[in-house]
Write a protein that holds these residues in place. Structure first.
Motif, mmCIF file in Angstrom:
data_model
loop_
_atom_site.group_PDB
_atom_site.id
_atom_site.type_symbol
_atom_site.label_atom_id
_atom_site.label_comp_id
_atom_site.label_asym_id
_atom_site.label_seq_id
_atom_site.Cartn_x
_atom_site.Cartn_y
_atom_site.Cartn_z
ATOM 1 N N GLY A 109 0.768 -1.013 0.021
ATOM 2 C CA GLY A 109 -0.029 -0.145 -0.015
ATOM 3 C C GLY A 109 0.985 1.378 -0.034
ATOM 4 N N ILE A 110 0.145 2.411 -0.387
ATOM 5 C CA ILE A 110 1.161 3.645 -0.202
ATOM 6 C C ILE A 110 1.364 4.023 1.044
ATOM 7 C CG2 ILE A 110 0.216 4.290 -2.627
ATOM 8 C CD1 ILE A 110 -1.407 6.422 -0.861
ATOM 9 N N GLN A 111 2.298 4.914 0.913
ATOM 10 C CA GLN A 111 2.781 5.556 2.491
ATOM 11 C C GLN A 111 1.640 6.006 3.093
ATOM 12 O OE1 GLN A 111 5.497 8.973 2.021
ATOM 13 N NE2 GLN A 111 6.882 7.845 3.155
ATOM 14 N N GLY A 112 1.746 5.527 4.526
ATOM 15 C CA GLY A 112 0.767 6.081 5.539
ATOM 16 C C GLY A 112 -0.428 5.321 5.497
ATOM 17 N N SER A 113 -0.739 4.491 4.862
ATOM 18 C CA SER A 113 -2.144 3.868 4.231
ATOM 19 C C SER A 113 -2.363 3.077 5.672
ATOM 20 C CB SER A 113 -2.194 3.158 3.012
ATOM 21 O OG SER A 113 -1.191 2.109 3.178
ATOM 22 N N GLY A 114 -1.466 2.603 6.355
ATOM 23 C CA GLY A 114 -1.470 1.971 7.653
ATOM 24 C C GLY A 114 -1.180 0.438 7.785
ATOM 25 N N LYS A 115 -0.198 0.382 6.748
ATOM 26 C CA LYS A 115 0.587 -1.246 6.651
ATOM 27 C C LYS A 115 0.745 -1.715 8.027
ATOM 28 C CE LYS A 115 3.138 0.104 3.537
ATOM 29 N NZ LYS A 115 2.480 1.555 3.399
ATOM 30 N N THR A 116 1.547 -0.921 8.665
ATOM 31 C CA THR A 116 2.322 -1.347 9.833
ATOM 32 C C THR A 116 1.302 -1.479 10.871
ATOM 33 O OG1 THR A 116 4.255 -0.376 9.080
ATOM 34 C CG2 THR A 116 4.369 -1.083 11.424
ATOM 35 N N ILE A 189 3.063 -12.560 8.397
ATOM 36 C CA ILE A 189 2.532 -11.517 7.814
ATOM 37 C C ILE A 189 3.771 -10.519 7.498
ATOM 38 C CG2 ILE A 189 1.190 -9.231 8.180
ATOM 39 C CD1 ILE A 189 -0.573 -10.979 10.115
ATOM 40 N N VAL A 190 3.876 -10.187 6.450
ATOM 41 C CA VAL A 190 4.989 -9.152 5.913
ATOM 42 C C VAL A 190 4.597 -7.818 5.491
ATOM 43 C CG1 VAL A 190 7.119 -9.059 4.154
ATOM 44 C CG2 VAL A 190 5.894 -11.405 4.726
ATOM 45 N N ASP A 191 5.349 -6.888 6.329
ATOM 46 C CA ASP A 191 5.074 -5.556 6.454
ATOM 47 C C ASP A 191 5.975 -5.067 5.373
ATOM 48 O OD1 ASP A 191 4.059 -2.911 6.740
ATOM 49 O OD2 ASP A 191 5.370 -2.811 8.415
ATOM 50 N N THR A 192 5.310 -4.342 4.417
ATOM 51 C CA THR A 192 6.406 -3.625 3.486
ATOM 52 C C THR A 192 6.603 -2.099 3.588
ATOM 53 O OG1 THR A 192 4.943 -3.610 1.768
ATOM 54 C CG2 THR A 192 6.026 -5.556 1.802
ATOM 55 N N ALA A 193 7.342 -1.612 2.670
ATOM 56 C CA ALA A 193 7.730 -0.260 2.839
ATOM 57 C C ALA A 193 6.584 0.450 1.785
ATOM 58 C CB ALA A 193 9.026 0.283 2.440
ATOM 59 N N GLY A 194 6.027 1.693 2.322
ATOM 60 C CA GLY A 194 5.027 2.154 1.383
ATOM 61 C C GLY A 194 5.766 3.652 0.782
ATOM 62 N N ARG A 195 6.967 3.493 0.365
ATOM 63 C CA ARG A 195 7.668 4.690 -0.260
ATOM 64 C C ARG A 195 7.265 5.427 -1.199
ATOM 65 N NH1 ARG A 195 12.052 1.769 -3.180
ATOM 66 N NH2 ARG A 195 11.705 -0.249 -2.660
ATOM 67 N N HIS A 196 6.837 4.615 -2.167
ATOM 68 C CA HIS A 196 6.572 5.247 -3.467
ATOM 69 C C HIS A 196 5.255 6.020 -3.515
ATOM 70 C CE1 HIS A 196 10.001 3.279 -5.321
ATOM 71 N NE2 HIS A 196 9.597 2.233 -4.661
ATOM 72 N N PRO A 215 3.806 -15.365 -2.058
ATOM 73 C CA PRO A 215 2.913 -15.067 -0.830
ATOM 74 C C PRO A 215 1.686 -15.705 -1.102
ATOM 75 C CG PRO A 215 2.916 -13.014 -1.916
ATOM 76 C CD PRO A 215 4.350 -13.811 -2.435
ATOM 77 N N ASP A 216 0.946 -16.282 -0.246
ATOM 78 C CA ASP A 216 -0.424 -17.042 -0.605
ATOM 79 C C ASP A 216 -1.417 -15.965 -0.728
ATOM 80 O OD1 ASP A 216 0.345 -19.849 -0.236
ATOM 81 O OD2 ASP A 216 1.249 -19.011 1.648
ATOM 82 N N GLU A 217 -1.198 -14.769 -0.176
ATOM 83 C CA GLU A 217 -2.377 -13.803 -0.383
ATOM 84 C C GLU A 217 -1.691 -12.349 -0.273
ATOM 85 O OE1 GLU A 217 -5.704 -14.621 1.951
ATOM 86 O OE2 GLU A 217 -6.582 -12.194 1.196
ATOM 87 N N VAL A 218 -1.718 -11.531 -1.234
ATOM 88 C CA VAL A 218 -1.328 -10.181 -1.231
ATOM 89 C C VAL A 218 -2.596 -9.207 -0.776
ATOM 90 C CG1 VAL A 218 -0.101 -8.188 -2.166
ATOM 91 C CG2 VAL A 218 0.392 -10.317 -2.846
ATOM 92 N N MET A 219 -2.423 -8.655 0.435
ATOM 93 C CA MET A 219 -3.334 -7.604 0.869
ATOM 94 C C MET A 219 -2.970 -6.368 0.561
ATOM 95 S SD MET A 219 -4.807 -9.459 4.341
ATOM 96 C CE MET A 219 -5.490 -11.088 4.324
ATOM 97 N N LEU A 220 -3.844 -5.435 -0.103
ATOM 98 C CA LEU A 220 -3.620 -4.103 -0.066
ATOM 99 C C LEU A 220 -4.667 -3.393 1.084
ATOM 100 C CD1 LEU A 220 -2.753 -1.817 -2.096
ATOM 101 C CD2 LEU A 220 -5.056 -1.999 -3.073
ATOM 102 N N VAL A 221 -3.395 -2.386 1.431
ATOM 103 C CA VAL A 221 -4.051 -1.717 2.462
ATOM 104 C C VAL A 221 -4.234 -0.228 2.148
ATOM 105 C CG1 VAL A 221 -3.618 -0.453 4.704
ATOM 106 C CG2 VAL A 221 -2.580 -2.931 4.231
#
Ligand SMILES: Nc1nc2c(ncn2[C@@H]2O[C@H](COP(=O)(O)OP(=O)(O)OP(=O)(O)O)[C@@H](O)[C@H]2O)c(=O)[nH]1
Ligand SMILES: [Mg+2]
Length: 445
Positions: A109-116, A189-196, A215-221
């Motif tokens: 998800g994009i930066q600050g969307s709430g992924k972490t 669960i893998v938390d990724t960077a939303g830097r772009h 991954p078995d499932e990619v979730m968009l935040v």
């Protein structure tokens, strides 16, 4: 009061003003529809969608017959609830690891969307569902990303993996999954960077990470405060990967929440969870009906809807009159039974109808009844129109033909005819104006 609550308040007020008294009141319906439109537009729901939705509500409120014993308000609540629920798409299935171990979820998800925050919430949620969960911090950009996660997870005994010094996100992700796999976890669960900020870069990062992790499932935040723009995010994501589900966050703070939800639902991508606050527990499985119910603020809306539905089945008065006078066809009988069956499990219907003298049916009887309905439906489909309206013409050769066509035994066909004749006799004997199902018919359901 938060803006999100405002939409609910506006909807509740619009419904609250609607009269309970029977009688179609064009002005009241129009006023209701205007109130709903205003609320949805404040909620940033797409204007065209609002128009379509309110047209449907208006049409139904004006045209549908008020079932006996139901207030006009309850009837309209049911219509609004059904139409709005439909706007948000079907109910997602319950989370399942489908036998994979560990089941790897990648959050993007994009930066600050709430992924972490969402990684922690989801971990907490799944842990409470009984899964053993761990989280990998594969964000090498946000300073303190790993600390942010461990602070949330450690007190809850949920393991978190991170390599604070490293700059290779893909490698960390791989190491993390391997490490947590060895701890015998069910879900990672893998938390990724939303830097772009711009989408191409984001999609590229997502693809590289996905290739490495499989991954078995990619979730968009998605941030719920972005309103209808959510649709573009969801669409772009949907194009980049077939896997996937969506989590919409910050629905507690945003007047645009309705926009985000309906926009995402319109892409057909599945919203599985929603974030409704900053706390780790402010996270829910997305239930379109539950969401609308809380928005409408009608206590126990399911019960209202069920009551109206039941009354609607009982309603078809012309049919009932025809049946009572013995003018009803085989098809009528099976259709009535099927209509009733739509309402849910047989036992529940029976208890709702509260017909005196109907004993509780044992499970095994209910199963048999289920089978019988399937057979009867097939039998009726194999009949000609003449046979359906006048079962009296059914002789042995017709019965043989029908049984063959329906793939059932001749005895099954005869049983249906016998039931029909019995029901017809009983209907004639019933002198009550209001239709109550005779015991025998109940048994044959
Ligand atoms: N009110 C509310 N705030 C939320 C919700 N989810 C996340 N937040 C807040 O949103 C802000 C950003 O959340 P993060 O989880 O750090 O977002 P992120 O996507 O990981 O951000 P980056 O890693 O920088 O891309 C934080 O202040 C969270 O507390 C929610 O459902 N409701
Ligand atoms: Mg983050």
């Amino acid at each position: 009061m938060s803006p999100q609550l405002d939409i609910g308040r506006m909807l509740r007020e619009a419904i609250g003003r609607f009269p309970s008294a029977p009688g179609v009141d064009q002005r009241a319906v129009e006023e209701l529809v205007r109130g709903i439109q205003r609320a949805l537009i404040v909620g940033d729901v797409d204007v065209l969608l609002v128009k379509q939705l309110s047209d449907r509500i208006k049409k139904r409120a004006l045209e549908e017959k008020l079932p006996p014993g139901i207030s006009r308000k309850d009837h309209v609540v049911k219509i609004v609830y059904e139409e709005m629920t439909q706007l948000l798409g079907p109910q997602p299935p319950r989370f399942s690891t489908r036998g994979k171990k560990p089941y790897v979820i990648m959050l993007v998800g994009i930066q600050g969307s709430g992924k972490t925050t969402t990684a922690a919430k989801l971990a907490h949620y799944l842990a409470r569902e009984g899964y053993k969960v761990g989280v990998v911090c594969a964000d090498t950009y946000r300073p303190g990303a790993y600390e942010q996660l461990t602070q949330l997870l450690e007190p809850r005994g949920i393991p978190a993996y991170g390599e604070p010094g490293s700059k290779d996100a893909v490698k960390i992700a791989r190491n993390g999954v391997d490490f947590l796999k060895r701890q015998n976890l069910d879900v990672v669960i893998v938390d990724t960077a939303g830097r772009h900020k711009e989408q191409e870069g984001l999609m590229d990062e997502m693809r590289r990470m996905e290739q490495a992790l499989k991954p078995d499932e990619v979730m968009l935040v998605i941030d719920g405060t972005i309103g209808q723009t959510a649709k573009q995010h969801a669409e772009a994501f949907n194009k980049a990967t077939k896997l996937g589900s969506i989590i919409v966050t910050k629905l507690d703070t945003s007047a645009k929440g309705g926009g985000a939800l309906s926009a995402v639902a319109a892409t057909g991508a599945q919203i599985k969870f929603i974030g409704v606050g900053e706390g780790i527990g402010d996270f829910e499985q997305f239930k379109p009906s539950g969401f609308i119910a809380s928005l409408l603020g009608v206590p126990d809306i399911e019960a209202v809807v069920e009551r109206v539905k039941l009354a609607e089945v009982e309603m078809s008065e012309e049919k009932v009159k025809a049946m009572l006078s013995g003018r009803f066809t085989l098809e009528d009988m099976v259709n009535q039974i099927k209509e009733l069956r739509k309402m849910g499990p047989l036992q529940k219907i029976l208890s709702k109808l509260s017909i005196p003298g109907i004993p509780e049916l044992p499970a095994e009887e209910l199963e048999k009844a289920e089978e019988r309905i399937k057979k009867w439906t097939a039998i009726i489909q194999s009949m000609t129109q003449d046979e359906k309206t006048d079962p009296g013409i059914l002789n042995d050769s017709r019965i043989r033909r029908i049984a063959r066509g329906a793939g059932v035994s001749e005895r099954d066909v005869k049983e249906l005819i016998k039931n029909y004749q019995m029901t017809k006799r009983m209907m004639k004997n019933m002198k009550r104006a209001k239709w109550k199902m005779p015991k025998q018919l109940m048994r044959s359901m």
